[in-house]
Scaffold this motif. Structure first.
Motif, PDB file in Angstrom:
ATOM      1  N   PHE A 210       0.870  -1.172   0.000  1.00  0.00           N
ATOM      2  CA  PHE A 210       0.000   0.000   0.000  1.00  0.00           C
ATOM      3  C   PHE A 210       0.913   1.231   0.000  1.00  0.00           C
ATOM      4  CE2 PHE A 210      -1.860  -3.623   2.020  1.00  0.00           C
ATOM      5  CZ  PHE A 210      -3.181  -3.661   1.590  1.00  0.00           C
ATOM      6  N   ASP A 211       1.085   1.838  -1.162  1.00  0.00           N
ATOM      7  CA  ASP A 211       2.118   2.862  -1.354  1.00  0.00           C
ATOM      8  C   ASP A 211       1.533   4.248  -1.613  1.00  0.00           C
ATOM      9  OD1 ASP A 211       4.140   1.002  -1.097  1.00  0.00           O
ATOM     10  OD2 ASP A 211       4.395   0.715  -3.263  1.00  0.00           O
ATOM     11  N   THR A 212       2.183   5.245  -1.005  1.00  0.00           N
ATOM     12  CA  THR A 212       1.938   6.651  -1.334  1.00  0.00           C
ATOM     13  C   THR A 212       3.285   7.288  -1.642  1.00  0.00           C
ATOM     14  OG1 THR A 212       0.014   6.782   0.135  1.00  0.00           O
ATOM     15  CG2 THR A 212       1.035   8.858  -0.533  1.00  0.00           C
ATOM     16  N   LEU A 213       3.415   7.808  -2.852  1.00  0.00           N
ATOM     17  CA  LEU A 213       4.668   8.440  -3.275  1.00  0.00           C
ATOM     18  C   LEU A 213       4.418   9.932  -3.484  1.00  0.00           C
ATOM     19  CD1 LEU A 213       4.475   5.492  -5.166  1.00  0.00           C
ATOM     20  CD2 LEU A 213       6.906   6.078  -5.165  1.00  0.00           C
ATOM     21  N   THR A 214       5.135  10.761  -2.732  1.00  0.00           N
ATOM     22  CA  THR A 214       4.995  12.213  -2.817  1.00  0.00           C
ATOM     23  C   THR A 214       6.247  12.795  -3.473  1.00  0.00           C
ATOM     24  OG1 THR A 214       3.679  12.204  -0.788  1.00  0.00           O
ATOM     25  CG2 THR A 214       4.551  14.323  -1.525  1.00  0.00           C
ATOM     26  N   TYR A 215       6.049  13.571  -4.517  1.00  0.00           N
ATOM     27  CA  TYR A 215       7.165  14.096  -5.315  1.00  0.00           C
ATOM     28  C   TYR A 215       8.058  15.015  -4.490  1.00  0.00           C
ATOM     29  CZ  TYR A 215       9.608  16.337  -9.225  1.00  0.00           C
ATOM     30  OH  TYR A 215      10.564  16.814 -10.087  1.00  0.00           O
ATOM     31  N   LEU A 216       9.383  14.825  -4.623  1.00  0.00           N
ATOM     32  CA  LEU A 216      10.360  15.661  -3.930  1.00  0.00           C
ATOM     33  C   LEU A 216      11.138  16.566  -4.881  1.00  0.00           C
ATOM     34  CD1 LEU A 216      11.900  13.049  -1.432  1.00  0.00           C
ATOM     35  CD2 LEU A 216      10.204  14.827  -0.925  1.00  0.00           C
ATOM     36  N   ARG A 217      11.676  15.986  -5.956  1.00  0.00           N
ATOM     37  CA  ARG A 217      12.554  16.757  -6.840  1.00  0.00           C
ATOM     38  C   ARG A 217      12.805  15.968  -8.123  1.00  0.00           C
ATOM     39  NH1 ARG A 217      15.568  14.442  -2.838  1.00  0.00           N
ATOM     40  NH2 ARG A 217      17.280  13.055  -3.511  1.00  0.00           N
ATOM     41  N   PRO A 218      13.352  16.630  -9.130  1.00  0.00           N
ATOM     42  CA  PRO A 218      13.714  15.899 -10.352  1.00  0.00           C
ATOM     43  C   PRO A 218      14.835  14.905 -10.078  1.00  0.00           C
ATOM     44  CG  PRO A 218      13.650  18.266 -10.737  1.00  0.00           C
ATOM     45  CD  PRO A 218      13.565  18.074  -9.261  1.00  0.00           C
ATOM     46  N   ARG A 219      14.868  13.876 -10.866  1.00  0.00           N
ATOM     47  CA  ARG A 219      15.930  12.881 -10.764  1.00  0.00           C
ATOM     48  C   ARG A 219      17.135  13.336 -11.575  1.00  0.00           C
ATOM     49  NH1 ARG A 219      17.001   8.433 -13.838  1.00  0.00           N
ATOM     50  NH2 ARG A 219      15.143   8.819 -15.096  1.00  0.00           N
ATOM     51  N   ASP A 220      18.351  13.137 -11.046  1.00  0.00           N
ATOM     52  CA  ASP A 220      19.571  13.532 -11.755  1.00  0.00           C
ATOM     53  C   ASP A 220      19.731  12.730 -13.038  1.00  0.00           C
ATOM     54  OD1 ASP A 220      20.163  15.304  -9.751  1.00  0.00           O
ATOM     55  OD2 ASP A 220      21.420  13.894  -8.651  1.00  0.00           O
TER      56      ASP A 220
END
Length: 298
Positions: free
Chosen positions: A288-298
């Motif tokens: 049961f996943d919640t993914l919250t955006y942090l920043r662009p990936r390098d």
């Protein structure tokens, strides 16, 4: 008479010393002068990564060659570049196919104010095969206006990294309902573009595709890279239409709709992904996943 001779000798010696000192000083002045040296042209950044979003319209990527002016500025200096296939193959990549890009200009004029010349690539990100590694490479082939090509930095390698709109680094919070691994996890997880509508879970802490499990209070582990879910999005509705395992030798992964789940989806306003999935078709092997955006990936 003896006194007069001595005076003359002293005067003569003084004159010699004075003249010698003047000659030495003139020599110093000559050595300290700056001699003119030819202006050189090169790529200040020899390795670049074009991290591009996958969009239906062409994307313009700019890169620059530089005129290093140490003595005087040569007006109207132009720089011409040529494709370098060996540079790309030597980096273990394929040269971007002609169908996926266009070099807008292979010749550019140095801006007298900034001392740089701008080149442009028109890249069609929707036509890039994301299962392969692509790059473009160029060499400065000629210059005008009295400048010379710098021998050490005459090439540039640009790695093409296309990304869809879900690509990025997220804070992943959730839990697994398999006893005794029901403890919550809270880690940084990257979502890596697989194609225009799919992204793979990549656990940054282990440096691999995969997904964490909670093994105790504040403790995490994983099943290894054999449990590596990939999410498929519907860009029109922002719903998740499929979740599967990227490792064909691993256990089958499917979307989970059982107790405790919700609608697997992406919320653009908050850049949040809600994903519910399980493996082996077992309702007691669900995540049961919640993914919250942090920043662009390098």
């Amino acid at each position: 008479m003896r006194l007069l001779k001595l005076t003359a000798v002293v005067a003569t010696c003084s004159l010699v010393v004075t003249i010698t000192g003047c000659i030495k000083e003139r020599g110093n002045n000559f050595v300290n002068e700056t001699s003119p040296t030819p202006n050189t042209v090169d790529f200040n950044h020899q390795n670049e990564t074009a991290a591009l979003d996958i969009v239906p319209t062409p994307t313009i990527y700019k890169f620059y060659a530089e005129l290093n002016s140490s003595y005087k500025a040569y007006p109207g200096t132009t720089i011409t570049i040529a494709k370098n296939l060996g540079l790309v193959s030597g980096a273990g990549a394929d040269f971007l196919p002609d169908s996926a890009y266009q070099l807008v200009n292979n010749t550019a004029t140095v801006d007298p104010a900034t001392h740089v010349a701008e080149f442009q690539l028109k890249i069609f990100t929707s036509k890039i095969d994301l299962t392969k590694s692509f790059a473009v490479g160029y060499t400065i082939s000629s210059v005008t206006g009295g400048a010379v090509i710098g021998t050490n930095k005459s090439t540039i390698l640009i790695v093409i990294g296309a990304k869809n709109k879900w690509d990025g680094v997220y804070e992943l919070k959730g839990y697994h309902n398999r006893d005794p691994y029901t403890f919550p996890y809270d880690v940084e997880e990257s979502m890596i573009t697989v194609n225009g509508t799919s992204d793979a879970f990549y656990w940054n802490d282990v440096g691999s595709v995969g997904h964490p499990i909670g093994t105790g209070p504040g403790a995490v582990s994983w099943y290894g890279a054999s449990v590596a879910p990939v999410i498929v999005f519907d860009p029109a509705t922002n719903l998740i239409t499929n979740i599967y395992n990227s490792d064909p030798a691993g256990p089958p992964i499917t979307m989970f709709t059982g107790p405790g789940s919700g609608q697997s989806r992406y919320v653009p306003a908050t850049k949040t992904i809600y994903a519910y999935w399980n493996y082996n078709g077992n309702p007691l092997r669900a995540f049961f996943d919640t993914l919250t955006y942090l920043r662009p990936r390098d």
